[in-house]
Scaffold this active site. Structure first.
Site, PDB file in Angstrom:
ATOM      1  N   GLU A   1      28.908  64.905  -2.402  1.00 55.27           N
ATOM      2  CA  GLU A   1      28.502  63.473  -2.617  1.00 55.27           C
ATOM      3  C   GLU A   1      29.226  63.081  -3.870  1.00 55.27           C
ATOM      4  OE1 GLU A   1      24.251  62.347  -3.259  1.00 55.27           O
ATOM      5  OE2 GLU A   1      23.749  63.511  -1.342  1.00 55.27           O
TER       6      GLU A   1
ATOM      7  N   SER B   1      17.542  67.863 -10.117  1.00 52.25           N
ATOM      8  CA  SER B   1      17.231  67.170  -9.118  1.00 52.25           C
ATOM      9  C   SER B   1      18.031  65.987  -8.954  1.00 52.25           C
ATOM     10  CB  SER B   1      15.667  67.245  -9.027  1.00 52.25           C
ATOM     11  OG  SER B   1      15.510  65.900  -9.663  1.00 52.25           O
ATOM     12  N   LYS B   2      17.813  65.351  -7.748  1.00 50.53           N
ATOM     13  CA  LYS B   2      18.456  64.154  -7.459  1.00 50.53           C
ATOM     14  C   LYS B   2      18.410  63.076  -8.541  1.00 50.53           C
ATOM     15  CE  LYS B   2      20.081  61.924  -3.749  1.00 50.53           C
ATOM     16  NZ  LYS B   2      21.688  62.303  -3.167  1.00 50.53           N
ATOM     17  N   ARG B   3      17.200  63.053  -9.066  1.00 48.44           N
ATOM     18  CA  ARG B   3      17.034  61.863 -10.134  1.00 48.44           C
ATOM     19  C   ARG B   3      18.173  62.095 -11.504  1.00 48.44           C
ATOM     20  NH1 ARG B   3      13.403  63.477 -14.346  1.00 48.44           N
ATOM     21  NH2 ARG B   3      12.662  65.651 -13.706  1.00 48.44           N
TER      22      ARG B   3
ATOM     23  N   GLY C   1      21.274  62.800 -10.914  1.00 46.25           N
ATOM     24  CA  GLY C   1      22.604  62.661 -10.445  1.00 46.25           C
ATOM     25  C   GLY C   1      22.544  63.227  -9.225  1.00 46.25           C
TER      26      GLY C   1
END
Ligand code: GLU
Length: 466
Positions: A237, A227-229, A231
């Site tokens: 992106e 997930s986003k946390r 990276g």
């Protein structure tokens, strides 16, 4: 008894290898999507075969504007070229399933005629379901997992054509894979449970299925869902953050595949040469951002400084970095690049380290000028002495500046680190900056003297306040 045992022993020499990337346009592509595309592309290129892009847009309600563009941009950025497809503006566009509805209807009708599928009324109109056999099992060979077997009893009849006239994924991709001559379906593990449905459709239509390879899932280092946390998860992106395409490709190739237990760095051509499905594992691949950073730094160091200058300029054309003027002077940048090249992890890192070359309006606290075991009065004296040393040094080069300032430190009974620490903050606003003497040479005498004067003023103002 309906016992569908399907053998998939096929020799590669029987037909030209054809793989496809078949994304659904439901958002920006994430690392997992593009890792799948990469393995499909590598397998096709390694075998001298074809790689096709097919947009699976039959679920109209999940379509997200801009996804197709970002999918194609991701492939182009990584240099993953595709073969054939309907012509769009002189180029091969991808195939779109929404433009192929007649095929799906034709084969749905066939399945109904053969008694393998049936119409039913769903909430809003007539739809079609595939009739699953109620006993037996379905077995096949997966290139990564070996023999896989499913109990038919556990599967219910499933929709193949919806009441809006669009097929479901299950039917559409089989019709297309067959008509497009796909020899190897390489895709995410999440589709493995649906495989028996697919094999039974192949069997019902009397078609030979392709070979299947279900790729391992990608997890975070703590084995949780990525997930986003951990990276960013969106591929583009990484582009925006200043990662290089060759690093990204190399990194993603190792998410589930390896050549041996030691080789880590592979150029694009090397990957094409050595990639094989035999060395893809079924256990989860672990996404390790530190490894990506290390790899990106490696590829940055491998570039010539001219190449890196060009890469930075074109990157900054798209992503304007904070603190840098728009369109930095290429000649100036080319002189700065060799000073920072060895320490960069990403192209964006460069922007953080070099704004002071382009503007003297950087900020810092007066207290940062004062080094360990020094006070403000000593710091002012050191700055004044440096002004006169720097004012008279000839030629104004890194080596004569170094000689002159080292001698000055001795004369002032300061450690070299103390003097240079003050000068570093005064001329860059940074505690850690590119090599100081080379930076001073690039800044030029006038600018350096201006910065030192400003530092003295800052300290004096500070003293007045005390
Ligand atoms: N459209 C499916 C997806 O995006 C494709 C799965 C497949 O490759 O068969 O996951």
């Amino acid at each position: 008894m309906a016992h569908a045992k399907i053998s998939l022993e096929r020799s590669l020499t029987m037909s030209r290898v054809r793989t496809r990337f078949a994304p659904s346009p439901t958002g920006t592509p994430h690392i997992g999507n593009i890792r799948t595309a990469l393995f499909e592309w590598l397998f096709a290129r390694h075998n001298g075969g074809d790689f096709i892009v097919r947009i699976e847009d039959t679920d109209q309600s999940r379509k997200v504007e801009g996804s197709v563009e970002s999918l194609l941009e991701s492939l182009r950025w990584l240099g993953m070229d595709w073969d054939e497809g309907p012509e769009v503006g002189g180029d091969n566009g991808p195939y779109f399933q929404s433009e192929r509805l007649d095929y799906y209807r034709t084969y749905t009708d066939k399945l109904i005629e053969m008694g393998k599928a049936y119409r039913f009324e769903d909430e809003r109109g007539s739809a079609v379901k595939f009739a699953m056999p109620s006993d037996g099992s379905t077995t096949t060979h997966d290139r990564i997992r070996g023999e896989v077997s499913f109990d038919n009893l556990l599967l219910d009849d499933f929709v193949i054509l919806k009441s809006d006239g669009f097929p479901t994924y299950h039917l559409a991709h089989i019709v297309d894979d067959h008509l497009m001559g796909i020899t190897h379906v390489i895709r995410a593990e999440e589709w493995l449970p649906s495989l028996p449905k697919h094999l039974l459709i192949y069997e019902a239509l009397g078609w030979d299925p392709p070979e299947f390879a279900h790729l391992p899932v990608i997890l975070a280092p703590d084995k949780s869902k990525l997930s986003k946390r951990h990276g960013s998860t969106s591929l583009l992106e990484y582009k925006e953050s200043g990662y290089l395409p060759q690093a990204m490709m190399n990194f993603m190739a190792l998410l589930g595949w390896s050549l041996d237990d030691k080789s880590e760095l592979f150029s694009r051509d090397e990957l094409v040469n050595v990639f094989s499905l035999d060395r893809v594992v079924s256990s989860p691949a672990i996404f390790n951002i530190e490894k990506l950073d290390w790899m990106n730094g490696h590829y940055i160091r491998e570039m010539s400084s001219d190449e890196l200058t060009i890469a930075l300029l074109s990157h900054w054309n798209v992503v304007s970095p904070p603190g840098l003027p728009p369109g930095p002077d290429p000649k100036l940048l080319a002189r700065i690049v060799p000073l920072v090249q060895d320490r960069l992890k990403t192209l964006n890192d460069a922007a953080e380290r070099i704004p002071f070359f382009f503007s003297d309006e950087f900020e810092y606290e007066a207290s940062e000028l004062i080094q360990r075991n020094m006070d403000d009065a000593e710091t002012v004296s050191a700055l004044e002495a440096s002004m006169s040393a720097i004012g008279s040094v000839h030629p104004f080069t890194a080596s004569s500046l170094e000689e002159r300032l080292r001698t000055l430190a001795e004369d002032l009974e300061l450690k070299v680190g103390q003097l240079l620490g003050t000068l570093r903050v005064a001329t860059s606003g940074l505690k850690v900056s590119p090599p100081l003497f080379e930076s001073l040479e690039i800044l030029g005498r006038e600018r350096v003297l201006h910065d030192l004067r400003r530092a003295i003023e800052k300290l004096s103002q500070c003293r007045e306040h005390i």
